[in-house]
Design an enzyme around this catalytic site. Structure first.
Site, PDB file in Angstrom:
ATOM      1  N   HIS A   1      61.699 -35.107  96.470  1.00  0.00           N
ATOM      2  CA  HIS A   1      63.168 -34.681  95.888  1.00  0.00           C
ATOM      3  C   HIS A   1      64.090 -34.051  96.782  1.00  0.00           C
ATOM      4  O   HIS A   1      65.225 -34.043  96.860  1.00  0.00           O
ATOM      5  CB  HIS A   1      62.628 -33.857  94.645  1.00  0.00           C
ATOM      6  CG  HIS A   1      62.235 -34.629  93.716  1.00  0.00           C
ATOM      7  ND1 HIS A   1      61.564 -33.909  92.472  1.00  0.00           N
ATOM      8  CD2 HIS A   1      61.922 -35.773  93.412  1.00  0.00           C
ATOM      9  CE1 HIS A   1      60.878 -34.876  91.723  1.00  0.00           C
ATOM     10  NE2 HIS A   1      61.234 -36.112  92.128  1.00  0.00           N
TER      11      HIS A   1
ATOM     12  N   HIS B   1      66.299 -40.871  87.392  1.00  0.00           N
ATOM     13  CA  HIS B   1      65.499 -40.022  88.156  1.00  0.00           C
ATOM     14  C   HIS B   1      64.728 -41.101  89.311  1.00  0.00           C
ATOM     15  O   HIS B   1      64.330 -40.733  90.253  1.00  0.00           O
ATOM     16  CB  HIS B   1      64.250 -39.267  87.222  1.00  0.00           C
ATOM     17  CG  HIS B   1      63.313 -38.514  88.328  1.00  0.00           C
ATOM     18  ND1 HIS B   1      63.766 -37.346  88.838  1.00  0.00           N
ATOM     19  CD2 HIS B   1      62.124 -38.874  88.864  1.00  0.00           C
ATOM     20  CE1 HIS B   1      62.840 -37.048  89.681  1.00  0.00           C
ATOM     21  NE2 HIS B   1      61.990 -37.835  89.692  1.00  0.00           N
TER      22      HIS B   1
ATOM     23  N   ASP C   1      64.210 -40.581  92.964  1.00  0.00           N
ATOM     24  CA  ASP C   1      63.266 -40.831  93.843  1.00  0.00           C
ATOM     25  C   ASP C   1      63.394 -41.937  95.047  1.00  0.00           C
ATOM     26  O   ASP C   1      62.933 -41.989  96.175  1.00  0.00           O
ATOM     27  CB  ASP C   1      61.909 -41.632  92.870  1.00  0.00           C
ATOM     28  CG  ASP C   1      61.259 -40.262  92.182  1.00  0.00           C
ATOM     29  OD1 ASP C   1      61.461 -39.162  92.710  1.00  0.00           O
ATOM     30  OD2 ASP C   1      60.665 -40.595  91.242  1.00  0.00           O
TER      31      ASP C   1
ATOM     32  N   HIS D   1      57.480 -45.431  93.840  1.00  0.00           N
ATOM     33  CA  HIS D   1      57.214 -45.070  95.395  1.00  0.00           C
ATOM     34  C   HIS D   1      56.282 -46.193  96.051  1.00  0.00           C
ATOM     35  O   HIS D   1      56.680 -46.582  97.400  1.00  0.00           O
ATOM     36  CB  HIS D   1      56.153 -43.703  95.496  1.00  0.00           C
ATOM     37  CG  HIS D   1      57.264 -42.593  95.030  1.00  0.00           C
ATOM     38  ND1 HIS D   1      58.647 -42.152  95.592  1.00  0.00           N
ATOM     39  CD2 HIS D   1      56.919 -41.577  94.057  1.00  0.00           C
ATOM     40  CE1 HIS D   1      59.183 -41.069  94.902  1.00  0.00           C
ATOM     41  NE2 HIS D   1      58.051 -40.872  93.958  1.00  0.00           N
TER      42      HIS D   1
END
Ligand SMILES: [Zn+2]
Length: 295
Positions: free
Chosen positions: A79, A236, A240, A263
């Site tokens: 973040h 969000h 990321d 991720h």
């Protein structure tokens, strides 16, 4: 005149909790000289080691992005990396007195607001970009990350979850004119109640709570004040991913498209990206040709 590199105008300080460690962390993000990049310094270790927030230092992406070098690690950098990238900051050093970046409210807003308040300084060196020359696509197991040529910096994401609180969401943002701080930065991490309980049973997610995540139960969102955006979840995911792509060390000029990626898959893509050297070149960009990007 090329678009120049940027750093913070003054140091900014944060105190918060590590979402996995549950420990209180002090972090100061300081200005750094041109071509320094984004680095992390562990003040609590002998010699105060410095680790680069770069793809080749990533050692784990299963629950958070962890970088490491010579036995020293820094965890949950995504973040903060996203905030710096979203504000077009090229050079900074984040000094911590523990191994995990504080989670704050689970979004990037605390970081972006403080950095904008401190101000941003333009430096005397051109910023280099990865300019995309031909598409790079990675598709596997129903997930996809693709990058296409373009003279804007845009990112689109689609997520699908088999839960009525999320189901399918799609969002596109152009990374210019403060869009990141406004449209993406406030979107919080989310998780399913049962998964969080499972993590805690294994000593992870110790600092996780309704103060720093959107938590979804069988009936819907458990947070008292609900969501910050109806599509906060996909926003969000974009946050990321901006943090993951920031590990390349230079911004991408072109369009990024993500389908059900996270991720782990983003990191698979970054490996592919470096193999496909004919699909991109590195170059500075003329500010007059791309006014939106210089601010
Ligand atoms: Zn996140």
């Amino acid at each position: 005149m090329y678009i120049q590199q940027r750093t913070l105008a003054a140091p900014v300080h944060f105190k918060g909790t590590g979402v996995h460690s549950g420990k209180t962390v002090d972090m100061t993000v300081r200005p750094a000289p041109p071509n320094f990049g984004i680095r992390f310094r562990r003040l609590d270790l002998p010699g105060k080691p410095l680790i680069s927030g770069h793809f080749n230092r990533v050692i784990d992406t299963s629950l958070a992005t962890v970088i490491g070098e010579d036995g020293c690690i820094v965890s949950t950098i995504e973040h903060l990396m996203a905030s710096l990238s979203g504000l077009s900051i090229d050079n900074a050093v984040a000094e911590l007195d523990d191994y995990e970046v504080p989670i704050m409210d689970g979004s990037a807003s605390v970081f972006t607001d403080a950095i904008r308040d401190a101000g941003i300084a333009v430096q005397d060196a051109p910023r280099m970009y990865f300019v995309i020359e031909s598409p790079i696509e990675l598709k596997r197991d129903g997930k996809a990350v693709c990058i296409y040529p373009g003279n804007r910096r845009t990112i689109s994401a689609t997520i699908r979850f088999d839960h009525p609180a999320i189901s399918e969401q799609k969002y596109t943002v152009e990374l210019s004119d403060g869009n990141f701080a406004r449209e993406i930065g406030p979107a919080r991490t989310f998780g399913f109640y049962q998964e969080l309980e499972y993590l805690k049973r294994y000593g992870l997610g110790k600092g996780g709570s309704l103060d720093n995540a959107v938590v979804i139960g069988t009936e819907g969102v458990l947070n008292e004040n609900g969501l910050r955006f109806p599509d906060e979840f996909v926003r969000h995911k974009i946050l990321d991913s901006i943090g993951d792509f920031a590990l390349l060390g230079m911004p991408i000029m072109g369009h990024i498209e993500l389908y059900k990626s996270g991720h782990n898959f983003n990191h698979e893509f970054l490996k592919e990206f470096f193999k496909r050297k004919k699909s991109w070149r590195t170059a500075p960009i003329d500010a007059a040709e791309n006014r939106a990007l210089s601010g």
